[in-house]
Scaffold this active site. Structure first.
Site, PDB file in Angstrom:
ATOM      1  N   HIS A  99      12.608  -2.935   1.951  1.00  0.00           N
ATOM      2  CA  HIS A  99      12.001  -1.677   2.406  1.00  0.00           C
ATOM      3  C   HIS A  99      12.840  -0.517   1.918  1.00  0.00           C
ATOM      4  O   HIS A  99      14.073  -0.568   1.994  1.00  0.00           O
ATOM      5  CB  HIS A  99      11.920  -1.629   3.931  1.00  0.00           C
ATOM      6  CG  HIS A  99      11.027  -2.681   4.481  1.00  0.00           C
ATOM      7  ND1 HIS A  99       9.655  -2.583   4.432  1.00  0.00           N
ATOM      8  CD2 HIS A  99      11.291  -3.877   5.068  1.00  0.00           C
ATOM      9  CE1 HIS A  99       9.131  -3.665   4.972  1.00  0.00           C
ATOM     10  NE2 HIS A  99      10.098  -4.475   5.350  1.00  0.00           N
ATOM     11  N   TYR A 159      10.996   8.568   1.499  1.00  0.00           N
ATOM     12  CA  TYR A 159      10.986   7.456   0.544  1.00  0.00           C
ATOM     13  C   TYR A 159      11.788   7.707  -0.741  1.00  0.00           C
ATOM     14  O   TYR A 159      11.807   6.857  -1.626  1.00  0.00           O
ATOM     15  CB  TYR A 159       9.535   7.114   0.169  1.00  0.00           C
ATOM     16  CG  TYR A 159       8.700   6.697   1.353  1.00  0.00           C
ATOM     17  CD1 TYR A 159       8.929   5.471   1.982  1.00  0.00           C
ATOM     18  CD2 TYR A 159       7.691   7.509   1.851  1.00  0.00           C
ATOM     19  CE1 TYR A 159       8.161   5.075   3.083  1.00  0.00           C
ATOM     20  CE2 TYR A 159       6.928   7.125   2.951  1.00  0.00           C
ATOM     21  CZ  TYR A 159       7.165   5.912   3.557  1.00  0.00           C
ATOM     22  OH  TYR A 159       6.407   5.528   4.633  1.00  0.00           O
ATOM     23  N   ARG A 205       5.183  11.910  -3.101  1.00  0.00           N
ATOM     24  CA  ARG A 205       4.859  12.330  -1.740  1.00  0.00           C
ATOM     25  C   ARG A 205       5.973  11.908  -0.788  1.00  0.00           C
ATOM     26  O   ARG A 205       6.537  10.839  -0.948  1.00  0.00           O
ATOM     27  CB  ARG A 205       3.533  11.697  -1.257  1.00  0.00           C
ATOM     28  CG  ARG A 205       2.341  11.871  -2.173  1.00  0.00           C
ATOM     29  CD  ARG A 205       1.817  13.296  -2.246  1.00  0.00           C
ATOM     30  NE  ARG A 205       1.708  13.891  -0.916  1.00  0.00           N
ATOM     31  CZ  ARG A 205       1.962  15.171  -0.644  1.00  0.00           C
ATOM     32  NH1 ARG A 205       2.328  15.994  -1.599  1.00  0.00           N
ATOM     33  NH2 ARG A 205       1.857  15.632   0.581  1.00  0.00           N
ATOM     34  N   ALA A 219       3.190  -1.168   4.720  1.00  0.00           N
ATOM     35  CA  ALA A 219       2.484  -1.242   6.012  1.00  0.00           C
ATOM     36  C   ALA A 219       2.043  -2.665   6.356  1.00  0.00           C
ATOM     37  O   ALA A 219       1.979  -3.039   7.530  1.00  0.00           O
ATOM     38  CB  ALA A 219       1.274  -0.323   5.989  1.00  0.00           C
ATOM     39  N   PRO A 221       0.804  -1.227   0.000  1.00  0.00           N
ATOM     40  CA  PRO A 221       0.000   0.000   0.000  1.00  0.00           C
ATOM     41  C   PRO A 221       0.834   1.272   0.000  1.00  0.00           C
ATOM     42  O   PRO A 221       1.875   1.343   0.655  1.00  0.00           O
ATOM     43  CB  PRO A 221      -0.807  -0.107   1.297  1.00  0.00           C
ATOM     44  CG  PRO A 221      -0.072  -1.082   2.148  1.00  0.00           C
ATOM     45  CD  PRO A 221       0.582  -2.038   1.203  1.00  0.00           C
ATOM     46  N   ASN A 222       0.351   2.237  -0.716  1.00  0.00           N
ATOM     47  CA  ASN A 222       0.900   3.595  -0.801  1.00  0.00           C
ATOM     48  C   ASN A 222       2.181   3.692  -1.628  1.00  0.00           C
ATOM     49  O   ASN A 222       2.665   4.808  -1.857  1.00  0.00           O
ATOM     50  CB  ASN A 222       1.141   4.175   0.612  1.00  0.00           C
ATOM     51  CG  ASN A 222      -0.167   4.346   1.370  1.00  0.00           C
ATOM     52  OD1 ASN A 222      -1.070   5.015   0.895  1.00  0.00           O
ATOM     53  ND2 ASN A 222      -0.304   3.695   2.518  1.00  0.00           N
ATOM     54  N   ASN A 249       7.894  -5.858  -1.246  1.00  0.00           N
ATOM     55  CA  ASN A 249       7.927  -4.687  -0.359  1.00  0.00           C
ATOM     56  C   ASN A 249       6.503  -4.524   0.166  1.00  0.00           C
ATOM     57  O   ASN A 249       5.706  -3.794  -0.419  1.00  0.00           O
ATOM     58  CB  ASN A 249       8.378  -3.437  -1.118  1.00  0.00           C
ATOM     59  CG  ASN A 249       8.368  -2.226  -0.192  1.00  0.00           C
ATOM     60  OD1 ASN A 249       7.944  -2.312   0.975  1.00  0.00           O
ATOM     61  ND2 ASN A 249       8.826  -1.098  -0.693  1.00  0.00           N
ATOM     62  N   ARG A 280      12.385   4.038  12.613  1.00  0.00           N
ATOM     63  CA  ARG A 280      11.059   4.683  12.605  1.00  0.00           C
ATOM     64  C   ARG A 280      10.211   4.253  13.821  1.00  0.00           C
ATOM     65  O   ARG A 280      10.767   3.826  14.812  1.00  0.00           O
ATOM     66  CB  ARG A 280      10.373   4.387  11.269  1.00  0.00           C
ATOM     67  CG  ARG A 280      11.216   4.950  10.094  1.00  0.00           C
ATOM     68  CD  ARG A 280      10.585   4.693   8.745  1.00  0.00           C
ATOM     69  NE  ARG A 280       9.334   5.424   8.612  1.00  0.00           N
ATOM     70  CZ  ARG A 280       8.451   5.218   7.648  1.00  0.00           C
ATOM     71  NH1 ARG A 280       8.689   4.282   6.744  1.00  0.00           N
ATOM     72  NH2 ARG A 280       7.344   5.915   7.583  1.00  0.00           N
ATOM     73  N   GLU A 334      12.354  -9.755   1.440  1.00  0.00           N
ATOM     74  CA  GLU A 334      11.560  -8.617   1.926  1.00  0.00           C
ATOM     75  C   GLU A 334      12.414  -7.365   1.804  1.00  0.00           C
ATOM     76  O   GLU A 334      13.531  -7.328   2.320  1.00  0.00           O
ATOM     77  CB  GLU A 334      11.183  -8.871   3.391  1.00  0.00           C
ATOM     78  CG  GLU A 334      10.411  -7.735   4.023  1.00  0.00           C
ATOM     79  CD  GLU A 334      10.121  -7.979   5.507  1.00  0.00           C
ATOM     80  OE1 GLU A 334       9.878  -9.138   5.923  1.00  0.00           O
ATOM     81  OE2 GLU A 334      10.169  -6.992   6.264  1.00  0.00           O
TER      82      GLU A 334
END
Lengths: 147, 147, 147, 147, 147, 147, 147, 147, 147, 147, 147, 147
Positions: free
Chosen positions: K99, K22, K17, K76, K9-10, K73, K106, K97
């Protein structure tokens, strides 16, 4: 009265790296000012710094019978070294724990000290002055004890 | 330079009760020796003691604009008063946190301070000398700040 | 033998609010029955209630030298006041902790007492009778101690 | 009115072992004094002691229809026996939980009771007197209930 | 319909200290705007501020029978005062909990409220507007209840 | 195929006490219906109930070589008995764990089972039917295993 | 009587992937055998599978007024979906929670169910038979309720 | 010198069940070898095994005045029995805690011992040899104590 | 000024299910009253409801550049959706979090919000009025920001 | 058969410091008695002590191919050194973990061992005898393994 | 060799953004560079992005038999989706995996991955380069496996 | 551009011990392949391995001014060394953290890194390839930074 000042890992970099956190005074300068204060207080000081936990344990063991008190800034080992605690308890030389920065305002893993409950007292957050306050406090406490 | 020395609950009993834990010096005696030290350091000191959290908060608020620093021994409120923390943060007068006993060697609920991370520095375990070391540390830090 | 009965915050409302939780007896009625029981047991009782932590600390300090024991129902401060604990430890007057309701059957934050481990004994859940049982227990324990 | 007094494991040793923790009165002596108090209060008492959790559960089950209340000192099973809790809830005979020592001042695993929230009330720390206070409190509560 | 607006510790400093966190409106200004809004909504408002937990408990007790609802900003006591919770439950006057800042975005010890589960509703993070929204919400809920 | 049905503490009271939680069927009635179902499924069943952890351990040990499976409702011992777990693992007779009530909807200390991860399967919340479903499930699983 | 059988994420793969954990029966085969059992029990069954939490919530909402009970195997969403719990509580259709594998013998994050305390009952560990036992249990419970 | 060897639940199965975890020696064989070793060491040994917590407590109580030390393998009760701990503390007979398997390498609930801190010493993981090492250690410690 | 009102899972059932918890107003009625209030405040509102986390994330992403603020009632996803949090942080449209019920008075897993610390403010417990208060608060805050 | 005996930090002080905790035997004396016992058992022993974690890791690595087993008393590093654990796992030389004092009766941070689950067995609390018991246990286990 | 690159997501917002967190590369650009690298490495890549947990589960299921490895990836969903974990375990396609940001630096809820222990390897913190490193690592590992 | 590759404790054993966990490549071979890759990338590499925490701290300090980046595999010290973290923060040389094995799939104490949040990025689980990926990632990030 003889006092050992013990510096833990990375304190040899004082004054050269991260002055925002640890202040701009070098370790040599701090030691100079401690020697001066020791003179005023009528005591002798010696210094030892190491990045190695084992070497610090050796130094504490060697203090037995040679020093009347220890001003210890164990830095990172404050939070991880049971060996250092055991050495201090074994030699039973009274010590104070000092920190340059305010450890309570930093990462959670710096909030726990494995030494503090065995210390005579603790001082933190006054920069290089923490050492000087710790030395004063230790000398006064030892003097009191001796009557 | 004007310094407020703040004493929390039960410190009015100093010297009369539990000397094993808190020492034999009375609060009056401690305050006398602090006034003397203040003279040496060239600063003024005033004192305030209360058993009431609200009265301590009032005193901190009243310190705004009148004092340059606070030596605070919040005693039991160290561990339970967010109100006192908020007052100290609100007036933004630099303060040091001092304790007579070594709080790290006592009950677990005394290991957490609600104020320490907002303090300039902390001193604990030196008996009445904790106040004197705290005053020295505070005055030196304020002097440094002013250049 | 003189006994102080200490009532914490909101106990002045007894008998008028929440009778389901705290019973229908007013504080005055409870105090009357305690005075009567004190007569039977051959001791004197005095009472103090306050909603203020500081005032309760003051009252405990004032008990030093004037009372032989304290029956304390610290109510909400049971769970939050280290200051009250410190006062009771400082004056070293033996005390029992009593609660009208069964604190173990209520919210989790009422399960921890900051005083109980320092108390001579504890009584909870018997409504107004908790005070009477506490007074009996305290007087018997003090009598035993005096031989 | 008939009351069962239930003694958990190791209470048969009372008065002979660890008098510093549990007092010097034997179980027989405590039971004698409880029988006397029961006479004063106009109730009957019976006693049961066992070191076995199962036998205590059996005894609680057998109390159903035969007793109006239980004074229970479950000792070690206070902290580990859900079976005893279930038995007490099943027979629904009102009970009070009593302890000779102040459990809050001992090991952390003694701070949790699996029964207390289901009890009418609790008494702890008064030595053998805890039983007597518990009996008084129970009888008064049952009398109140019956009007 | 009469509403009490209760302000906890340090809120008397509003508008003068830490405007970044709490906004630039003074307490007097907020109260003026609340009086205005109360007029619009056809209700009366009164105000009370104290830095003392005990005084706030007194004020809540005094509200019984005199006010129909309470807009409470208990500030620091939100997280530490069981006494205040007990007072609000005892008088059973419906209340809303309001906070100027977004408590969820601050220190972890501000994430737990000892009052929120007993409140009618909660509002946080809108600065001085939190009070106004809380007053609107409370009045609407009370009106609904009265049909 | 022979199946042992094991009932833990207080299950002898089934149908007579707390029907709201455990249902109105007596243990005898449940055992009757299980015998009937066993007949339908072509297996034999035997029953054992005890309030004693040790007796239940004995029964499990005795099941070795005599039974092909166990339907166990260990009741309170589900949450406290490692001894029972060890017995079941030692004899290695496949078992299912059954509960009359929905343990997940009760006190937190009932949410942890010391046996469940060693069980073939679990059934909870269907009242007396939990036993019957457990028996069906066990017999089917054993049948499957034998091919 | 109409029953919805709800299958959560990845259950569409049954019988084709990880037979060691979930068995060798395909979802179609399981549904066939459930339809057969439903016939025996005199009820109707319908099936719905989705990998999407939202679609499962939609299906639960759509069950309102159309089904008398739900056999739910929420798979991974058992442990993470409050939305599914809310949907089941909102429509208030009685449901049983079933799992193919013994969740108690797997990763810790599978030990907590967000649904189980709201379920009529739970069945786990019997492979495809868990569904059949769950259906039996649900139908019997609904029949009992209707008298 | 007389030594009691105490075996907790399921140890009667030794050598017959789960040899992979507990070894192939039977309890009788272990006891034989312990008797032999006792002969060598010049002490007497007696044995007691039970699956019942209460019977083990009885046995410990009975050891008072009859035995000089206890070699205890409390098995499952190591982790759940406060009653056994209380019995051992009450009789104050020095004991060692022994385990056949390495409890630290097994389930987390086996990592906590309710007895170990009260033991003279602990031995674990050497199979049947744990008993022999424990006996040696106990006898040597008792001999040392007696001078 | 354009405002998006976002409704999470199960809110489409409002007014029809569980009125005791969520009130009797339907979602349509709430939206009607919000449109009316928006008119009064001189802003535009649009609405979106979904039971799917992914669809809500899509909606938040689509709000970028089209809306000036969001009134979000994420319902169950408040406590479980990091994806929604990430979407709100990514688009950086100011939002308020609203809840119909008082989440602090419900299950513990509803006490943690994954969004609240990123919100402008929060409103909870006022039933449908929470939306209206949230809209007022958001519009006032946005107006303030724009000067 | 060759055995390495490894002593961790501060064990060089044995017999000279804190005899109350660690006994009065010096390290040399302990090593003498171990050499004697090794003779009896028909094995060879060598010794290594260091205060440095790295040196102990080096020693373990050097043991590979040279020793058949290790008797390790890692002292403080028991609780803090993953490096030592990794070394022992890497060389895969069977080892036993021994402690002079009863670690379970000391500070909580001494209750967790980072090595114990990888050890063949553990011995603690027998003073210098712990080493001798550990050596016996290790030699017997190695002998058993070799048949 | 065919590789699926899965974006959670996102991630469709990448480059537009929050570039500070990111990076400034768009998803299209990243995919372009991955296609290029795939060419170099002699493998094929396909891409899939979704904001919906269910759609990502569907995509993983569809990968079975069509892809040799997955670069995932999960954004969330890394921290909240057991469904995605179950899908990856079910299809048993090796995955890595990745990121973009350093998740360890974070919020605490980003420190736990529900997938990482099932992954072949993990890469985090290198911005868009994390994908490229993950692809390289995956291809090399698959090549190694095939010999 | 000069890069230091730092190897923590026990990595000198690579390829010779536990190939199942750490792979069959020796440290020399890994370093050879890294030198080769460095050549391709146009950078220089140097290597340092030690089993001593202090020596690794020394090496990091010595890297200041001599290296542009560090590829660190701190092995066991990842989880226990605050001293290493402090050294890396003090010299402020950008570093990546690499692990041969997938630490997330191992013991819980390996899930926490004391360095990761200060690293530029992390790579784990790719065997010796983790070093190569880490070097690539570091060099690319440094190149990016320099423009």
């Amino acid at each position: 009265m003889r006092i050992l000042v013990l510096h833990g890992p990375n304190l040899n970099l004082l004054g050269t790296r991260e002055p925002g956190t640890y202040g701009a005074e070098t370790l040599a300068a701090i030691q100079g000012s401690l020697r001066e204060l020791a003179g005023e207080l009528g005591v002798e000081v010696e210094f030892f710094q190491s990045n190695s936990e084992g070497a610090l344990v050796d130094a504490v063991q060697a203090a037995y019978g040679r020093f009347d008190g220890i001003v210890a800034n164990p830095a990172a080992y404050t939070h991880t070294s049971i060996a250092l605690r055991d050495a201090l308890l074994a030699v039973a030389v009274p010590f104070v724990e000092v920190h340059l920065s305010n450890v309570h305002a930093r990462e959670p893993f710096r909030h726990r000290s494995l030494l503090a409950d065995a210390a005579l007292g603790t001082v933190a957050g006054f920069g290089a002055d923490s050492y000087r306050l710790g030395l004063r406090g230790l000398v006064a406490a030892l003097a009191l004890e001796r009557g």
